[in-house]
Design a protein around this motif. Structure first.
Motif, PDB file in Angstrom:
ATOM      1  N   LYS A   1     -39.371 104.777   6.445  1.00  0.00           N
ATOM      2  CA  LYS A   1     -40.160 103.808   5.354  1.00  0.00           C
ATOM      3  C   LYS A   1     -41.229 104.701   4.557  1.00  0.00           C
TER       4      LYS A   1
ATOM      5  N   LEU B   1     -41.234 105.230   0.589  1.00  0.00           N
ATOM      6  CA  LEU B   1     -42.155 104.986  -0.169  1.00  0.00           C
ATOM      7  C   LEU B   1     -42.716 105.955  -0.917  1.00  0.00           C
TER       8      LEU B   1
ATOM      9  N   ARG C   1     -40.016 106.389  -3.902  1.00  0.00           N
ATOM     10  CA  ARG C   1     -40.106 105.353  -5.079  1.00  0.00           C
ATOM     11  C   ARG C   1     -41.538 105.497  -5.843  1.00  0.00           C
TER      12      ARG C   1
ATOM     13  N   LEU D   1     -49.118 102.400   5.296  1.00  0.00           N
ATOM     14  CA  LEU D   1     -47.847 102.231   4.617  1.00  0.00           C
ATOM     15  C   LEU D   1     -47.948 100.870   3.895  1.00  0.00           C
ATOM     16  N   LYS D   2     -48.772 100.043   4.461  1.00  0.00           N
ATOM     17  CA  LYS D   2     -48.919  98.498   3.996  1.00  0.00           C
ATOM     18  C   LYS D   2     -49.598  98.857   2.407  1.00  0.00           C
TER      19      LYS D   2
ATOM     20  N   GLU E   1     -47.430 100.497  -0.178  1.00  0.00           N
ATOM     21  CA  GLU E   1     -46.705  99.802  -0.758  1.00  0.00           C
ATOM     22  C   GLU E   1     -47.363  98.801  -1.742  1.00  0.00           C
ATOM     23  N   GLU E   2     -48.435  98.078  -1.314  1.00  0.00           N
ATOM     24  CA  GLU E   2     -49.132  97.374  -2.306  1.00  0.00           C
ATOM     25  C   GLU E   2     -49.519  98.061  -3.433  1.00  0.00           C
TER      26      GLU E   2
ATOM     27  N   PHE F   1     -46.610  98.396  -5.900  1.00  0.00           N
ATOM     28  CA  PHE F   1     -46.112  97.238  -6.199  1.00  0.00           C
ATOM     29  C   PHE F   1     -47.248  96.794  -7.732  1.00  0.00           C
TER      30      PHE F   1
ATOM     31  N   GLN G   1     -46.488  99.684 -10.514  1.00  0.00           N
ATOM     32  CA  GLN G   1     -45.350 100.167 -10.806  1.00  0.00           C
ATOM     33  C   GLN G   1     -44.813  99.880 -12.292  1.00  0.00           C
TER      34      GLN G   1
END
Length: 145
Positions: free
Chosen positions: A15, A19, A22, A64-65, A68-69, A72, A75
């Motif tokens: 994961k 991340l 990405r 990690l969360k 990801e946030e 997002f 982006q």
């Protein structure tokens, strides 16, 4: 059965790698100059390396969360996509014809490639023999079209 991978289940490391990749692609979409992109990529790598040795899994999952946030929220509105990837302008542009199309070629067309069609016919016979050996001969009443 021990070597069969679980589909859809990813480890924490996978994961994190996803991340990171990405995030790099997102940076690439923002900066078209290579030296500017590399500068921001090095800063991103430093952020990941600072937390690479985290042993507390609760904190690692939280990081990690948060990552990801952050990705997002930051982006690119029009992300860069490779032409032949899903969503790209050339995705599925070239359609590969199925093998059965060759059965409908005219004999003069097949005569241009005699070795290929000789080998193809041999392999079709082998395939049918293997099929009948494994599943038996088909019922004649099921052979209608």
């Amino acid at each position: 059965m021990a070597n069969v991978p679980f589909l859809g289940i990813k480890t924490h490391a996978q994961k994190v790698c996803s991340l990171y990749k990405r995030a790099l692609r997102n940076i690439e979409a923002f900066y078209d100059r290579r030296h500017v992109y590399r500068y921001h990529a090095v800063l991103l790598r430093a952020r990941f390396d600072n937390n690479a040795k985290e042993t507390d899994m609760r904190k690692a999952i939280t990081l990690l969360k948060e990552g990801e946030e952050e990705l997002f929220l930051q982006q690119h509105p029009i992300p860069k996509k490779f032409a032949t990837s899903v969503g790209g302008v050339a995705h599925a542009r070239v359609v590969t014809a199925p093998d059965w199309v060759l059965d409908y070629w005219h004999p003069l067309e097949k005569a241009q490639y005699p070795e290929y069609f000789k080998r193809r016919e041999q392999r079709k016979k082998e395939f049918i023999a293997n099929w009948e050996k494994e599943y038996g001969k088909p019922d004649p009443k099921d052979l209608h079209h």
